[in-house]
Design a protein around this motif. Structure first.
Motif, PDB file in Angstrom:
ATOM      1  N   ARG A   1       0.827  -1.214   0.000  1.00  0.00           N
ATOM      2  CA  ARG A   1       0.000   0.000   0.000  1.00  0.00           C
ATOM      3  C   ARG A   1       0.859   1.260   0.000  1.00  0.00           C
ATOM      4  O   ARG A   1       0.505   2.267  -0.615  1.00  0.00           O
ATOM      5  N   ALA A   2       2.006   1.155   0.645  1.00  0.00           N
ATOM      6  CA  ALA A   2       2.854   2.337   0.796  1.00  0.00           C
ATOM      7  C   ALA A   2       3.712   2.616  -0.442  1.00  0.00           C
ATOM      8  O   ALA A   2       4.391   3.639  -0.516  1.00  0.00           O
ATOM      9  N   ASP A   3       3.655   1.723  -1.406  1.00  0.00           N
ATOM     10  CA  ASP A   3       4.527   1.869  -2.584  1.00  0.00           C
ATOM     11  C   ASP A   3       3.660   2.218  -3.792  1.00  0.00           C
ATOM     12  O   ASP A   3       2.819   1.418  -4.222  1.00  0.00           O
ATOM     13  N   ASP A   4       3.880   3.376  -4.349  1.00  0.00           N
ATOM     14  CA  ASP A   4       3.036   3.901  -5.439  1.00  0.00           C
ATOM     15  C   ASP A   4       3.029   3.019  -6.684  1.00  0.00           C
ATOM     16  O   ASP A   4       2.108   3.086  -7.487  1.00  0.00           O
ATOM     17  N   ARG A   5       4.075   2.220  -6.852  1.00  0.00           N
ATOM     18  CA  ARG A   5       4.145   1.389  -8.055  1.00  0.00           C
ATOM     19  C   ARG A   5       3.158   0.221  -7.989  1.00  0.00           C
ATOM     20  O   ARG A   5       2.852  -0.399  -8.990  1.00  0.00           O
ATOM     21  N   PHE A   6       2.684  -0.074  -6.790  1.00  0.00           N
ATOM     22  CA  PHE A   6       1.846  -1.257  -6.567  1.00  0.00           C
ATOM     23  C   PHE A   6       0.407  -0.884  -6.246  1.00  0.00           C
ATOM     24  O   PHE A   6       0.136   0.196  -5.735  1.00  0.00           O
TER      25      PHE A   6
ATOM     26  N   ALA B   1       0.935  -1.090 -10.988  1.00  0.00           N
ATOM     27  CA  ALA B   1       0.105  -0.079 -11.645  1.00  0.00           C
ATOM     28  C   ALA B   1       0.456  -0.001 -13.133  1.00  0.00           C
ATOM     29  O   ALA B   1      -0.379   0.386 -13.960  1.00  0.00           O
ATOM     30  N   ALA B   2       1.663  -0.425 -13.471  1.00  0.00           N
ATOM     31  CA  ALA B   2       2.124  -0.337 -14.858  1.00  0.00           C
ATOM     32  C   ALA B   2       1.400  -1.296 -15.814  1.00  0.00           C
ATOM     33  O   ALA B   2       1.599  -1.214 -17.031  1.00  0.00           O
ATOM     34  N   GLY B   3       0.590  -2.206 -15.275  1.00  0.00           N
ATOM     35  CA  GLY B   3      -0.220  -3.036 -16.169  1.00  0.00           C
ATOM     36  C   GLY B   3       0.107  -4.518 -16.136  1.00  0.00           C
ATOM     37  O   GLY B   3       1.049  -4.959 -15.467  1.00  0.00           O
ATOM     38  N   ASP B   4      -0.686  -5.273 -16.904  1.00  0.00           N
ATOM     39  CA  ASP B   4      -0.614  -6.738 -16.862  1.00  0.00           C
ATOM     40  C   ASP B   4       0.739  -7.278 -17.281  1.00  0.00           C
ATOM     41  O   ASP B   4       1.257  -8.226 -16.688  1.00  0.00           O
ATOM     42  N   GLU B   5       1.290  -6.719 -18.325  1.00  0.00           N
ATOM     43  CA  GLU B   5       2.556  -7.248 -18.822  1.00  0.00           C
ATOM     44  C   GLU B   5       3.652  -7.082 -17.765  1.00  0.00           C
ATOM     45  O   GLU B   5       4.444  -7.998 -17.509  1.00  0.00           O
ATOM     46  N   ALA B   6       3.639  -5.932 -17.157  1.00  0.00           N
ATOM     47  CA  ALA B   6       4.629  -5.675 -16.107  1.00  0.00           C
ATOM     48  C   ALA B   6       4.405  -6.616 -14.927  1.00  0.00           C
ATOM     49  O   ALA B   6       5.370  -7.163 -14.362  1.00  0.00           O
ATOM     50  N   SER B   7       3.154  -6.835 -14.559  1.00  0.00           N
ATOM     51  CA  SER B   7       2.861  -7.724 -13.417  1.00  0.00           C
ATOM     52  C   SER B   7       3.280  -9.163 -13.722  1.00  0.00           C
ATOM     53  O   SER B   7       3.882  -9.834 -12.874  1.00  0.00           O
ATOM     54  N   ALA B   8       2.958  -9.634 -14.925  1.00  0.00           N
ATOM     55  CA  ALA B   8       3.349 -11.008 -15.298  1.00  0.00           C
ATOM     56  C   ALA B   8       4.866 -11.130 -15.343  1.00  0.00           C
ATOM     57  O   ALA B   8       5.433 -12.141 -14.924  1.00  0.00           O
ATOM     58  N   GLY B   9       5.529 -10.097 -15.839  1.00  0.00           N
ATOM     59  CA  GLY B   9       6.993 -10.108 -15.895  1.00  0.00           C
ATOM     60  C   GLY B   9       7.597 -10.134 -14.496  1.00  0.00           C
ATOM     61  O   GLY B   9       8.581 -10.832 -14.238  1.00  0.00           O
ATOM     62  N   LEU B  10       6.972  -9.392 -13.593  1.00  0.00           N
ATOM     63  CA  LEU B  10       7.448  -9.366 -12.206  1.00  0.00           C
ATOM     64  C   LEU B  10       7.352 -10.756 -11.576  1.00  0.00           C
ATOM     65  O   LEU B  10       8.290 -11.225 -10.916  1.00  0.00           O
TER      66      LEU B  10
ATOM     67  N   GLU C   1      11.284  -7.261  -0.249  1.00  0.00           N
ATOM     68  CA  GLU C   1      12.497  -6.623  -0.795  1.00  0.00           C
ATOM     69  C   GLU C   1      12.754  -7.139  -2.212  1.00  0.00           C
ATOM     70  O   GLU C   1      13.066  -6.368  -3.127  1.00  0.00           O
ATOM     71  N   LEU C   2      12.619  -8.435  -2.371  1.00  0.00           N
ATOM     72  CA  LEU C   2      12.854  -9.059  -3.671  1.00  0.00           C
ATOM     73  C   LEU C   2      11.845  -8.540  -4.704  1.00  0.00           C
ATOM     74  O   LEU C   2      12.222  -8.168  -5.836  1.00  0.00           O
ATOM     75  N   ILE C   3      10.614  -8.496  -4.322  1.00  0.00           N
ATOM     76  CA  ILE C   3       9.548  -8.043  -5.233  1.00  0.00           C
ATOM     77  C   ILE C   3       9.721  -6.558  -5.554  1.00  0.00           C
ATOM     78  O   ILE C   3       9.630  -6.138  -6.715  1.00  0.00           O
ATOM     79  N   ALA C   4       9.987  -5.771  -4.525  1.00  0.00           N
ATOM     80  CA  ALA C   4      10.110  -4.323  -4.725  1.00  0.00           C
ATOM     81  C   ALA C   4      11.299  -4.003  -5.622  1.00  0.00           C
ATOM     82  O   ALA C   4      11.224  -3.126  -6.496  1.00  0.00           O
ATOM     83  N   SER C   5      12.390  -4.760  -5.443  1.00  0.00           N
ATOM     84  CA  SER C   5      13.563  -4.444  -6.273  1.00  0.00           C
ATOM     85  C   SER C   5      13.381  -4.989  -7.694  1.00  0.00           C
ATOM     86  O   SER C   5      13.824  -4.366  -8.665  1.00  0.00           O
TER      87      SER C   5
END
Lengths: 468, 468
Positions: A389-394, A410-419, A461-465
């Protein structure tokens, strides 16, 4: 293998498991080997003469353990947990060693009676309505999975909806089953197995915010089917959907089922364990309307698969739906009517002594130990969700009342699947995904007894980075 | 419970099992306590704080073990055996300790691949037709029981008989299932579950001498149904019926199924294990006609329940009948089509790593060890049958091609039932009964690995003297 050989080999196998658990955190959570790696390494058949247990343990290390997804790993956050524990493993070991069959009371009396009592204990532990206790016309039984619980509930519902004709004539009308768009795939599977077809399943809309079933939409669907001459047979409501752990409004759904005389089955496969904590029992409101209910101790209550706890308010329809009595199973105890024969509560005839692992778990942890286990995971999920919640990218994709957190970029499906792909490729964590309102969504499900705050913080940490 | 606590407690539990096995022969085979004895001795719920494993082991001795029917006892001759063995218990212990879920290849790759290979090993060991191997379009899978195997075979057969419509529209015609009067109760149960009703099961007459299905009667039944506009969907033939181990004429039945396009499922739940011995493979003649086949390693092949081995000649109908793919189970390996996801071969979604116990059994005993096991029981049954035959008071009630002997007293049903009650009351042996051509018949099924010639001779002495 005589008892003394078993004793020696058994100690070695226990040691192998203890060592596996002690080193689990250092292993990659998943295997990166391609399909066929294990099969290609195995010979074409067994040897003519036997091999020692030591050869098997060596191959477990060399071939098997490196090609597993380690469900008990502290970095395993996939699907729903299937956590086990030492006491569960030991209870199940006793079951294997006794090797008894609990199909009938007479075929292993203690197997049946301990199961009845354990299901009563669990009912008390979760604060389930009185109607599910064995002291009345209802009671509990262990199924292999929530899928099978849904199936047998569907069969009992069909028998009731048919006025008792179903077991003779089968599916001779258009019976209908109802669940929400978020209901588990096993609900459609049960309806298909029962001969209703996919067309027999009415998929009811959910509230877009909570993802819980819309009771008005359920009522509309039932009315439309009745008007078309179809027969509403069963509603499956969910406490803790698989996708996001949404909680259907059971009080309102129950009232509708009562009005139209439809069987209500409540599937709390994952989230049922939460009810061991009084502060989480709000999730089970309205359960007094249910004809049947199940949850999986093998998901979040430290008991190894397979152990689904299933209750019915009245066992008569279930037994009528499933019983067949050949001469070779007749016995004085069954004929007396004084005993329960659990073969008539399930699909298979045979049954393991699965109550032992529950007995070991409930006694070894005690009530407070089980509550502490659930509370710690809920707190860890809260902590992880706060980071998201505290991270604007999510974006948090859904409410997180239990120990599952759903989120996306927030960047979209492709970014989420890539993550997801990127973090899983590290071998340090394993997450799976779903779609929420059509959007690719990561799921972080906390459930391994080995998972601590440090592991959840590492995962963040892993996810955020990796999110870049 | 941390790994070191598990190690200590695990050794104690292994020792408890070794001691149980070492003393099994001195225990009564069955409990004489009335229903409710165990339940009455248990408290109302778990304690607030945990208890040690030693308390559980003490209660196993005091409460549980005395109230069991001891299926592994050398004097257990009831039902069909459900024999286990040290290697099976240890393989299953590893499965419990790993705690992985094999629902998808991706969720535990080694779990899926070892299972595929073990079923190929078993197919080789039994000399099953090539079409059941995983190298073609068929393959094997572990089900919990033969009941579930019959159910999934029925579902695949319905899907095929409907031309692929069944999974959408359900049971919208009068599908029919066929078995003999001696077929297992699970065949009617499967048909009922699948929505065919009891009316959907055609019970075909048997030859009165062999108790094997009469192929002419089968053909007549299929023709009558076709003439009535019904849809013949599945024939279940049996190799080794539960009542007397009769062997249906699979070659003739298979030809009829081929002629009318009906799915042939062959249920060899108990007698399949006999096919590890080349000299007993006559019982499996005609299996090349079968669409599916199963047998239970958990009955007579030293592997603990649950382990039914089920094969299909072509997995396409089975998977089409059972698959439902929600987003939360999607993964790259499944999407590639390069892997098997066994969740689509069974009713439940979740699955234990049951191939491990098979792997341990097949490797520890080796091919010759397994053959020696089966042969010794067949020889013991021959020996017992010879005693029966030589005693004028007794009548052999049916052929005994495997390890089951069916017999009765010439004096009639009341005398036979009285004899059964009398010998079972001694606690030294446990037999069950059936009816053959309407007559009360005792069944002596040899299966426990602990049963030796001395035990079978003792059983005969007891029976002969109780016959008065």
């Amino acid at each position: 293998m005589d008892p003394e050989e078993f004793r020696r080999a058994g100690h070695a196998v226990v040691d192998w498991i203890a060592d596996y658990w002690a080193t689990l955190g250092q292993r990659p959570v998943t295997s990166q080997d391609p399909p066929g790696t294990v099969a290609a390494a195995l010979p074409a058949g067994p040897t003519a003469h036997g091999e020692p247990v030591s050869a098997l343990l060596a191959d477990l290390d060399a071939l098997v353990a490196p090609r597993l997804t380690h469900w008990q790993h502290p970095g395993f956050f996939g699907y729903f947990p299937a956590n086990t524990s030492g006491p569960s493993v030991l209870g199940d070991l006793v079951s294997s060693g006794l090797g008894v069959q609990g199909m009938l009371w007479a075929s292993a009396p203690a197997c049946t009676e301990l199961e009845t009592v354990m299901l009563d204990w669990l009912a008390g532990l979760l604060g389930l309505p009185e109607r599910f206790r064995s002291t009345g016309s209802g009671g509990g039984v262990i199924q292999d999975s929530a899928s099978s619980a849904t199936l047998v509930a569907t069969l009992a519902a069909l028998h009731r909806a048919s006025g008792g004709r179903w077991r003779e004539v089968g599916v001779d009308r258009r019976y209908r089953a109802y669940t929400s768009t978020e209901g588990h795939s096993s609900i459609e599977k049960a309806a298909r197995i029962a001969g209703l077809g996919r067309d027999g399943v009415r998929v009811v809309a959910v509230d877009p915010g909570t993802l819980a079933m819309d009771p008005d939409a359920l009522r509309t669907a039932i009315r439309a089917d009745l008007a078309a001459g179809d027969v509403p047979a069963i509603v499956v409501a969910t406490i803790g959907t698989t996708s996001t752990t949404a909680v259907d409004p059971v009080p309102q759904i129950g009232a509708i089922c009562a009005e139209y005389g439809v069987w209500l089955h409540v599937d709390a496969a994952y989230a049922g364990a939460a009810a061991v904590c009084p502060e989480l029992r709000w999730s089970h409101a309205g359960l007094e309307h249910a004809d049947s209910y199940c949850f999986d101790p093998h998901k979040w209550l430290l008991t190894g698969f397979d152990c689904d706890a299933f209750w019915v308010a009245d066992s008569a329809d279930l037994v009528a739906a499933l019983t067949v009595l050949p001469e070779f199973l007749r016995n004085a105890a069954s004929d007396s009517g004084a005993v329960v024969d659990y073969r008539d509560w399930q699909v298979p005839l045979g049954r393991r002594f699965r109550a032992l692992k529950l007995w070991f778990v409930l006694r070894w942890y005690g009530v407070e130990g089980l509550r502490a286990h659930v509370r710690s995971h809920v707190a860890l999920a809260d902590r992880f969700a706060a980071r998201v919640r505290a991270d604007d990218r999510f974006v948090l994709a859904a409410p997180h009342p239990f120990s599952l957190v759903c989120f996306r970029l927030a960047a979209g499906d492709e970014a989420s699947a890539g993550l997801l792909e990127k973090v899983n490729a590290t071998g340090r964590v394993f997450l799976t995904h779903t779609r929420v309102a059509g959007r690719f969504t990561l799921r972080l499900a906390i459930g391994s007894p080995l998972t601590t705050q440090a592991h959840v913080d590492d995962a963040w940490e892993l996810i955020a980075s990796a999110a870049g």
